[in-house]
Design an enzyme around this catalytic site. Structure first.
Site, PDB file in Angstrom:
ATOM      1  N   TYR A 141     -13.224   7.127 -13.451  1.00 27.08           N
ATOM      2  CA  TYR A 141     -13.205   5.834 -12.749  1.00 27.08           C
ATOM      3  C   TYR A 141     -13.771   4.728 -13.651  1.00 27.08           C
ATOM      4  O   TYR A 141     -13.201   3.632 -13.758  1.00 27.08           O
ATOM      5  CB  TYR A 141     -14.042   5.983 -11.476  1.00 27.08           C
ATOM      6  CG  TYR A 141     -14.078   4.787 -10.564  1.00 27.08           C
ATOM      7  CD1 TYR A 141     -12.986   4.454  -9.763  1.00 27.08           C
ATOM      8  CD2 TYR A 141     -15.224   3.995 -10.471  1.00 27.08           C
ATOM      9  CE1 TYR A 141     -13.036   3.370  -8.898  1.00 27.08           C
ATOM     10  CE2 TYR A 141     -15.287   2.909  -9.608  1.00 27.08           C
ATOM     11  CZ  TYR A 141     -14.187   2.597  -8.815  1.00 27.08           C
ATOM     12  OH  TYR A 141     -14.247   1.518  -7.962  1.00 27.08           O
ATOM     13  N   ASP A 180       0.867  -1.188   0.000  1.00 27.41           N
ATOM     14  CA  ASP A 180       0.000   0.000   0.000  1.00 27.41           C
ATOM     15  C   ASP A 180       0.901   1.234   0.000  1.00 27.41           C
ATOM     16  O   ASP A 180       2.128   1.109   0.139  1.00 27.41           O
ATOM     17  CB  ASP A 180      -0.947   0.006   1.211  1.00 27.41           C
ATOM     18  CG  ASP A 180      -2.267   0.721   0.902  1.00 27.41           C
ATOM     19  OD1 ASP A 180      -2.222   1.923   0.572  1.00 27.41           O
ATOM     20  OD2 ASP A 180      -3.326   0.084   0.990  1.00 27.41           O
ATOM     21  N   ASN A 221     -21.471   5.438 -14.878  1.00 24.16           N
ATOM     22  CA  ASN A 221     -22.052   6.093 -13.704  1.00 24.16           C
ATOM     23  C   ASN A 221     -21.783   7.592 -13.797  1.00 24.16           C
ATOM     24  O   ASN A 221     -20.617   7.988 -13.973  1.00 24.16           O
ATOM     25  CB  ASN A 221     -21.387   5.518 -12.437  1.00 24.16           C
ATOM     26  CG  ASN A 221     -22.269   5.657 -11.220  1.00 24.16           C
ATOM     27  OD1 ASN A 221     -23.474   5.902 -11.350  1.00 24.16           O
ATOM     28  ND2 ASN A 221     -21.678   5.512 -10.065  1.00 24.16           N
ATOM     29  N   ALA A 223     -17.536  17.873 -17.044  1.00 21.41           N
ATOM     30  CA  ALA A 223     -17.375  19.314 -17.270  1.00 21.41           C
ATOM     31  C   ALA A 223     -16.561  19.985 -16.161  1.00 21.41           C
ATOM     32  O   ALA A 223     -15.953  21.031 -16.376  1.00 21.41           O
ATOM     33  CB  ALA A 223     -18.751  19.983 -17.378  1.00 21.41           C
TER      34      ALA A 223
HETATM   35  P1  NAD Z   1     -10.375   1.766  -0.042  1.00 22.68           P
HETATM   36  O1  NAD Z   1     -10.266   3.195  -0.409  1.00 22.68           O
HETATM   37  O2  NAD Z   1     -10.967   1.419   1.283  1.00 22.68           O
HETATM   38  O3  NAD Z   1      -8.961   1.041  -0.152  1.00 22.68           O
HETATM   39  C1  NAD Z   1      -8.124   1.222  -1.272  1.00 22.68           C
HETATM   40  C2  NAD Z   1      -6.689   1.008  -0.850  1.00 22.68           C
HETATM   41  O4  NAD Z   1      -5.858   1.226  -2.002  1.00 22.68           O
HETATM   42  C3  NAD Z   1      -6.258   1.998   0.223  1.00 22.68           C
HETATM   43  O5  NAD Z   1      -5.631   1.326   1.291  1.00 22.68           O
HETATM   44  C4  NAD Z   1      -5.306   2.919  -0.515  1.00 22.68           C
HETATM   45  O6  NAD Z   1      -4.298   3.477   0.294  1.00 22.68           O
HETATM   46  C5  NAD Z   1      -4.750   1.973  -1.576  1.00 22.68           C
HETATM   47  N1  NAD Z   1      -4.159   2.719  -2.669  1.00 22.68           N
HETATM   48  C6  NAD Z   1      -4.665   3.796  -3.323  1.00 22.68           C
HETATM   49  N2  NAD Z   1      -3.784   4.256  -4.225  1.00 22.68           N
HETATM   50  C7  NAD Z   1      -2.697   3.471  -4.154  1.00 22.68           C
HETATM   51  C8  NAD Z   1      -1.457   3.461  -4.825  1.00 22.68           C
HETATM   52  N3  NAD Z   1      -1.163   4.383  -5.742  1.00 22.68           N
HETATM   53  N4  NAD Z   1      -0.553   2.507  -4.494  1.00 22.68           N
HETATM   54  C9  NAD Z   1      -0.834   1.590  -3.559  1.00 22.68           C
HETATM   55  N5  NAD Z   1      -1.995   1.549  -2.886  1.00 22.68           N
HETATM   56  C10 NAD Z   1      -2.924   2.486  -3.164  1.00 22.68           C
HETATM   57  O7  NAD Z   1     -11.190   1.090  -1.224  1.00 22.68           O
HETATM   58  P2  NAD Z   1     -11.982  -0.287  -1.301  1.00 22.68           P
HETATM   59  O8  NAD Z   1     -13.426   0.040  -1.210  1.00 22.68           O
HETATM   60  O9  NAD Z   1     -11.406  -1.288  -0.379  1.00 22.68           O
HETATM   61  O10 NAD Z   1     -11.705  -0.672  -2.825  1.00 22.68           O
HETATM   62  C11 NAD Z   1     -10.747  -1.626  -3.219  1.00 22.68           C
HETATM   63  C12 NAD Z   1     -10.852  -1.813  -4.731  1.00 22.68           C
HETATM   64  O11 NAD Z   1     -12.174  -2.229  -5.069  1.00 22.68           O
HETATM   65  C13 NAD Z   1     -10.584  -0.541  -5.534  1.00 22.68           C
HETATM   66  O12 NAD Z   1      -9.913  -0.873  -6.722  1.00 22.68           O
HETATM   67  C14 NAD Z   1     -11.986  -0.047  -5.843  1.00 22.68           C
HETATM   68  O13 NAD Z   1     -12.000   0.759  -6.999  1.00 22.68           O
HETATM   69  C15 NAD Z   1     -12.713  -1.348  -6.047  1.00 22.68           C
HETATM   70  N6  NAD Z   1     -14.168  -1.254  -5.874  1.00 22.68           N
HETATM   71  C16 NAD Z   1     -14.710  -0.951  -4.662  1.00 22.68           C
HETATM   72  C17 NAD Z   1     -16.095  -0.888  -4.547  1.00 22.68           C
HETATM   73  C18 NAD Z   1     -16.770  -0.586  -3.244  1.00 22.68           C
HETATM   74  O14 NAD Z   1     -18.004  -0.550  -3.216  1.00 22.68           O
HETATM   75  N7  NAD Z   1     -16.078  -0.404  -2.147  1.00 22.68           N
HETATM   76  C19 NAD Z   1     -16.898  -1.101  -5.670  1.00 22.68           C
HETATM   77  C20 NAD Z   1     -16.302  -1.391  -6.878  1.00 22.68           C
HETATM   78  C21 NAD Z   1     -14.929  -1.487  -6.974  1.00 22.68           C
END
Ligand code: NAD
Length: 443
Positions: free
Chosen positions: A349, A234, A343, A294
């Site tokens: 995203y 992370d 969305n 936008a």
């Molecule tokens: P979160 O924000 O709780 O956790 C994401 C983690 O990724 C964090 O610990 C953050 O520090 C880490 N991170 C961000 N940028 C980084 C980087 N450049 N290098 C290393 N680590 C990095 O998010 P989450 O809800 O646990 O989501 C996890 C994954 O699931 C993501 O890819 C998100 O897009 C995807 N996702 C989540 C949901 C949801 O409903 N929570 C839905 C669809 C997809």
């Protein structure tokens, strides 16, 4: 974040009130626990004639750990063999087999229809096998009470390589997946051998990005449960939480921004000083910077594209090219239902997450030739810090707008990743599996 409505709707007054007011009635889902590794109750094996895989399925189904029966008053799981259906009239067998039992499936239970890959040469067979997908998606919307339905398509003529998927789709591990179609691909005999089904990843090393919290921390925990030694990665700013996850799962931590130009080399160096090999790569790190197009600043666009897609492309290619990910390796990337459906406020995203889905589909045939699988999970609304930041009304809508009437938990995505990372899942390649309770967003 707690879903108070889900808890309220589970109480006796909550049930009465929600029914009277015509509000959603989400049921508590039956999830995996060490005490409940598979569903309690019968697995009812039905066949829509003609079948091309009847004996093979008869041999395989007891491997789910459940008692397989041909009649049951209240089955926990129903598996309908529809493998031989090839003309439109055959579909009557689906109706005849499932209509009498559909109401008897236990709350939280499963309906799994098993078909085959639609033929390239027989248009009617292809139409009929496609018809099963529409059937299952609709049934999934009717079932209620936490019950789910999926279609598993075998490679015609064989159930080889189907065991890990059959186990997963019939188990409490797939609680938040519904209305999905999983297509198995070619399977080379001898690949995907599983020495110990309760610790399938024993002796394997897995790297999980974004492992400090949320879904990534749950993935690290689940892969460790399955025996993997987990490298938790992370950003350096999250080092404390990252270390906590790593200690909890008995793995190691790698504080690193995955967008760094030398990220793949840093991963290789870290792996070299720990286990020396990498068997599973999970791209989970992700960020959102939501604004309508936008109003979207350059930085909102570029950072989201780079973390969610660019880094996935770069590290995957570099780690495969360097040979760190070799035969038998599993790559799992994280897409999103928002990416598949689109969305408002998420053009950046959704572009990135649709790109992830496209990437795994494009890479799968080539990497498959080297015994490497590459798949994606597409979560819907999952209860994490990311969704806790969503405004209240949109958050409530996000939770309810799916067939199960609730958000998923990080564990639901983690279990799906564990199935895709399983050594026995060699036949699952190029799939994008939605973990969304059959979200109303998109197909
Ligand atoms: P979160 O924000 O709780 O956790 C994401 C983690 O990724 C964090 O610990 C953050 O520090 C880490 N991170 C961000 N940028 C980084 C980087 N450049 N290098 C290393 N680590 C990095 O998010 P989450 O809800 O646990 O989501 C996890 C994954 O699931 C993501 O890819 C998100 O897009 C995807 N996702 C989540 C949901 C949801 O409903 N929570 C839905 C669809 C997809």
């Amino acid at each position: 974040m707690a879903d108070r409505y889900l808890r309220f709707a589970g109480t006796a007054p909550g049930r009465v009130l929600s029914r009277r007011l015509g509000l959603p009635q989400p049921a508590e889902l039956v999830r995996w626990s060490p005490e409940r590794p598979f569903h309690e109750g019968d697995l009812l094996h039905l066949t829509a004639e003609p079948s091309t895989h009847e004996q093979a399925l008869r041999d395989l189904l007891p491997r789910t750990g459940m008692k397989v029966v041909s009649a049951s008053a209240a089955p926990a799981v129903v598996v309908l063999d529809a493998t031989g259906l090839a003309v439109v009239e055959d579909l009557a067998g689906v109706h005849a087999a499932l209509r009498p039992v559909v109401r008897t499936v236990r709350p939280g239970g499963r309906v799994l229809v098993v078909g085959v890959r639609p033929s390239q040469y027989d248009p009617e067979q292809a139409a009929v096998q496609h018809a099963l997908a529409g059937f299952v998606r609709s049934l999934a919307k009717e079932l209620g009470q936490g019950r789910t339905a999926q279609l598993l398509r075998l490679e015609a003529g064989t159930v080889a390589g189907a065991e890990s998927t059959l186990r997963f789709l019939t188990s409490p591990k797939s609680a938040y997946i519904s209305g999905q179609v999983v297509q198995l691909g070619p399977f080379t005999e001898g690949s995907g051998a599983v020495a110990d089904w309760s610790h399938p990843l024993a002796g394997h090393t897995a790297l999980v990005t974004g492992a400090a919290r949320g879904i990534g921390a749950a993935i690290a925990t689940t892969l460790a449960r399955d025996g993997a030694r987990v490298v938790c990665l992370d950003v350096p700013q999250a080092a404390q939480d990252l270390e906590r996850t790593a200690v909890r799962v008995g793995g190691s931590s790698l504080p690193l921004d995955i967008t760094a130009p030398d990220a793949a080399e840093r991963i290789a160096e870290h792996v070299a000083t720990t286990t020396g090999t990498l068997d599973v790569l999970v791209h989970n790190a992700g960020i959102t910077r939501d604004r309508r197009l936008a109003n979207m600043r350059d930085v909102d666009w570029s950072s989201v594209l780079d973390v969610n897609l660019g880094s996935v492309v770069r590290t995957t290619q570099a780690l495969v090219k360097s040979g760190l990910l070799g035969e038998g390796a599993r790559i799992v990337a994280t897409s999103s239902v928002a990416g598949l459906a689109g969305n408002a406020g998420q053009t950046n995203y959704a572009a990135a997450k649709a790109g992830v889905a496209g990437l795994v589909q494009a890479l799968a045939p080539g990497l498959g030739a080297y015994g490497i699988t590459v798949n994606a999970v597409a979560p819907g609304f999952i209860e994490t810090r990311m969704t806790a930041a969503v405004p209240l009304l949109i958050r409530q809508a996000g939770r309810r707008m799916n067939s199960l009437g609730q958000g998923g938990l990080p564990e639901d995505v983690a279990e799906t990743v564990a199935w895709l990372a399983h050594p026995g899942s060699a036949a699952v390649n190029g799939q994008v599996v939605r973990v969304c309770g059959q979200s109303l967003l998109g197909a």
